[in-house]
Each structure stands twice: as C-alpha cells, then as structure tokens.
Design a protein around this motif. Structure first.
Motif, short mmCIF file in Angstrom:
data_model
loop_
_atom_site.label_atom_id
_atom_site.label_comp_id
_atom_site.label_asym_id
_atom_site.label_seq_id
_atom_site.Cartn_x
_atom_site.Cartn_y
_atom_site.Cartn_z
N LYS A 1 38.52 51.20 32.88
CA LYS A 1 37.27 51.96 32.87
C LYS A 1 37.47 53.30 32.16
CE LYS A 1 33.95 54.10 36.07
NZ LYS A 1 33.56 54.23 37.49
N ALA A 2 38.56 53.98 32.45
CA ALA A 2 38.84 55.27 31.81
C ALA A 2 39.01 55.11 30.30
CB ALA A 2 40.10 55.90 32.42
N GLU A 3 39.67 54.04 29.89
CA GLU A 3 39.85 53.79 28.45
C GLU A 3 38.51 53.53 27.77
OE1 GLU A 3 42.66 50.56 28.39
OE2 GLU A 3 44.36 51.89 28.83
N LEU A 4 37.64 52.77 28.42
CA LEU A 4 36.31 52.52 27.86
C LEU A 4 35.53 53.81 27.71
CD1 LEU A 4 35.32 49.27 29.81
CD2 LEU A 4 35.84 49.44 27.36
N ASN A 5 35.60 54.66 28.73
CA ASN A 5 34.88 55.94 28.67
C ASN A 5 35.49 56.86 27.61
OD1 ASN A 5 32.71 55.61 30.45
ND2 ASN A 5 34.02 55.98 32.22
N ALA A 6 36.82 56.92 27.52
CA ALA A 6 37.48 57.77 26.53
C ALA A 6 37.13 57.35 25.11
CB ALA A 6 38.99 57.76 26.74
N ALA A 7 36.97 56.03 24.91
CA ALA A 7 36.63 55.51 23.59
C ALA A 7 35.13 55.51 23.33
CB ALA A 7 37.17 54.09 23.45
N ASN A 8 34.35 55.90 24.35
CA ASN A 8 32.89 55.85 24.25
C ASN A 8 32.43 54.47 23.78
OD1 ASN A 8 30.35 57.01 24.62
ND2 ASN A 8 30.22 57.67 22.47
N ALA A 9 33.05 53.45 24.37
CA ALA A 9 32.87 52.06 23.95
C ALA A 9 31.42 51.57 24.01
CB ALA A 9 33.74 51.14 24.81
N TYR A 10 30.63 52.12 24.90
CA TYR A 10 29.24 51.67 25.05
C TYR A 10 28.23 52.72 24.60
CZ TYR A 10 31.22 47.87 27.77
OH TYR A 10 31.95 46.78 28.17
N GLY A 11 28.73 53.86 24.14
CA GLY A 11 27.84 54.94 23.74
C GLY A 11 27.26 55.70 24.92
N LYS A 12 27.63 55.26 26.11
CA LYS A 12 27.23 55.89 27.37
C LYS A 12 28.39 55.74 28.34
CE LYS A 12 23.41 53.24 27.61
NZ LYS A 12 22.24 52.63 28.24
N LYS A 13 28.37 56.53 29.40
CA LYS A 13 29.42 56.47 30.41
C LYS A 13 29.35 55.17 31.21
CE LYS A 13 31.38 58.99 34.25
NZ LYS A 13 31.30 60.09 35.17
N VAL A 14 30.51 54.55 31.44
CA VAL A 14 30.61 53.38 32.31
C VAL A 14 30.47 53.86 33.76
CG1 VAL A 14 32.16 51.57 33.15
CG2 VAL A 14 32.04 52.09 30.69
N VAL A 15 29.53 53.28 34.49
CA VAL A 15 29.26 53.70 35.87
C VAL A 15 29.72 52.67 36.91
CG1 VAL A 15 27.32 55.17 35.19
CG2 VAL A 15 26.89 52.78 35.84
N THR A 16 30.41 51.65 36.47
CA THR A 16 30.89 50.62 37.39
C THR A 16 31.67 51.23 38.53
OG1 THR A 16 31.02 49.02 35.58
CG2 THR A 16 32.31 48.54 37.55
N ALA A 17 31.31 50.86 39.76
CA ALA A 17 32.04 51.32 40.94
C ALA A 17 33.28 50.43 41.12
CB ALA A 17 31.16 51.22 42.17
N ILE A 18 34.35 51.01 41.58
CA ILE A 18 35.58 50.28 41.86
C ILE A 18 35.92 50.56 43.32
CG2 ILE A 18 38.01 49.97 41.25
CD1 ILE A 18 37.17 50.94 38.38
N GLU A 19 35.75 49.52 44.16
CA GLU A 19 35.82 49.70 45.61
C GLU A 19 36.77 48.69 46.24
OE1 GLU A 19 31.82 49.33 47.10
OE2 GLU A 19 31.03 50.79 45.67
N PRO A 20 37.33 49.01 47.41
CA PRO A 20 38.16 48.02 48.10
C PRO A 20 37.32 46.83 48.53
CG PRO A 20 37.84 49.98 49.47
CD PRO A 20 37.21 50.27 48.14
N VAL A 21 37.97 45.68 48.57
CA VAL A 21 37.28 44.45 48.94
C VAL A 21 36.64 44.60 50.32
CG1 VAL A 21 39.31 43.34 49.97
CG2 VAL A 21 37.53 41.94 48.96
N LYS A 22 35.50 44.00 50.46
CA LYS A 22 34.77 43.96 51.73
C LYS A 22 34.46 42.50 52.02
CE LYS A 22 32.84 48.55 50.95
NZ LYS A 22 33.32 48.93 49.64
N PRO A 23 33.94 42.17 53.17
CA PRO A 23 33.65 40.76 53.44
C PRO A 23 32.70 40.18 52.37
CG PRO A 23 33.57 41.98 55.48
CD PRO A 23 33.70 43.00 54.36
N PHE A 24 33.06 39.01 51.89
CA PHE A 24 32.28 38.27 50.90
C PHE A 24 31.51 37.18 51.62
CE2 PHE A 24 31.91 34.50 48.21
CZ PHE A 24 31.24 35.03 47.11
N TYR A 25 30.24 37.06 51.27
CA TYR A 25 29.39 36.03 51.87
C TYR A 25 28.89 35.12 50.75
CZ TYR A 25 29.60 39.28 55.71
OH TYR A 25 30.06 40.12 56.70
N VAL A 26 29.17 33.85 50.87
CA VAL A 26 28.77 32.87 49.85
C VAL A 26 27.24 32.79 49.83
CG1 VAL A 26 28.89 30.46 49.13
CG2 VAL A 26 30.90 31.57 50.12
N ALA A 27 26.69 32.82 48.63
CA ALA A 27 25.24 32.70 48.47
C ALA A 27 24.79 31.27 48.76
CB ALA A 27 24.84 33.11 47.05
#
Length: 155
Positions: free
Chosen positions: A92-118
């Motif tokens: 994510k930092a590399e993408l932001n440093a390179a301005n890969a999308y022309g905008k800041k990457v806002v993707t959250a990076i969080e610890p796993v939580k319970p997953f519920y199958v759809a």
C-alpha cells in the motif's frame, strides 16, 4: 489463479454474528462484502494475491466500488499473520509513494475477524449469472482486465 484452492463470498468486520445479505446491505452491521481465499503458498504467494487485489478494484474510493456505496463496499484486507500485515502495508505504501492511482489508496488493513459465508446464491455469482446486466457491465470488464494482466498465472 494457479494455486488458489477455494474462494468463498462472505461478510467480515462487523458487529453481528451470521449476518444476512439484507442486513449487510443496510450498512448498519459493520460488515464488508469480502472473499475468503484458501491458497497453496507453494504455487501462489500472498504478495501475488495482493497484486490481484490491488488491480481488481478501485482502492482509492472510501466506502464505494463503482456504483455501489456504503461501508459494506469498503476496500479492506483482513490479515491473518504479522507477515501478511507487513506485506500489505508495504505494498500500500509503495502504491501511494508511486501515486499509482493518481489518488491516495484508502484500503484498510485490519486483523482478521470472524468470517461469515454468504448465502449460496452469492457463491460463484458471475459463473451462475454471467448474462445478468450487472455481470456484463461491471464484472466482465474486470475479469477481462485481469485475464490480460495475469494470463500466465491463470488456471
């Protein structure tokens, strides 16, 4: 992708157990629509999966993917290990440093939580609904892009 064993559609990151699609769509559960990916690290790396993730959606829009808006459509990575977190943060930092999308990457990076199958009708959605307008207009162009970029890594 070669090395991907299974993919399940589901919900993660929210406050209630066993949410339904209708509940998640309200935006009040805190859950995001996500994929649970099981893979063979001898055939595909976590870094490879991150590359597909970053290139398969717009990680610069907060709580939105295309015409779909709400917290359930946020861009998020749920990591399982400190190494996964480190790799995701670095990418994510590399993408932001390179301005890969022309905008800041806002993707959250969080610890796993319970997953519920759809619900079952969400599994293999494109395969089972390829002729639906949403699939033709939204999903198909993304698949065509990914097939072009990752041709050598596809099953």
């Amino acid at each position: 992708m070669k090395g991907v064993v299974s993919v399940k559609s589901g919900y993660e990151g929210g406050k209630i157990a066993n949410p339904t699609y209708e509940e998640v769509c309200t935006g009040l559960t805190g859950h995001a629509e996500v994929l649970e990916i099981t893979y063979n690290p001898m055939q595909i790396t976590y870094k490879d999966l991150l590359e597909v993730f970053w290139k398969s959606h717009d990680p610069t829009t907060l709580n939105r993917q295309g015409a779909d808006s709400g917290t359930q459509y946020r861009s998020v990575i749920f990591y399982h290990t400190p190494e996964q977190k480190e790799l995701a943060d670095k990418y994510k930092a590399e993408l932001n440093a390179a301005n890969a999308y022309g905008k800041k990457v806002v993707t959250a990076i969080e610890p796993v939580k319970p997953f519920y199958v759809a619900e079952s009708y969400h599994q293999n959605y494109y395969k089972n609904n390829a002729d639906a307008p949403y699939c033709r207009l939204v999903i198909l162009p993304k698949l065509e892009k990914l097939e072009k970029i990752f041709k050598a890594k596809l099953k």
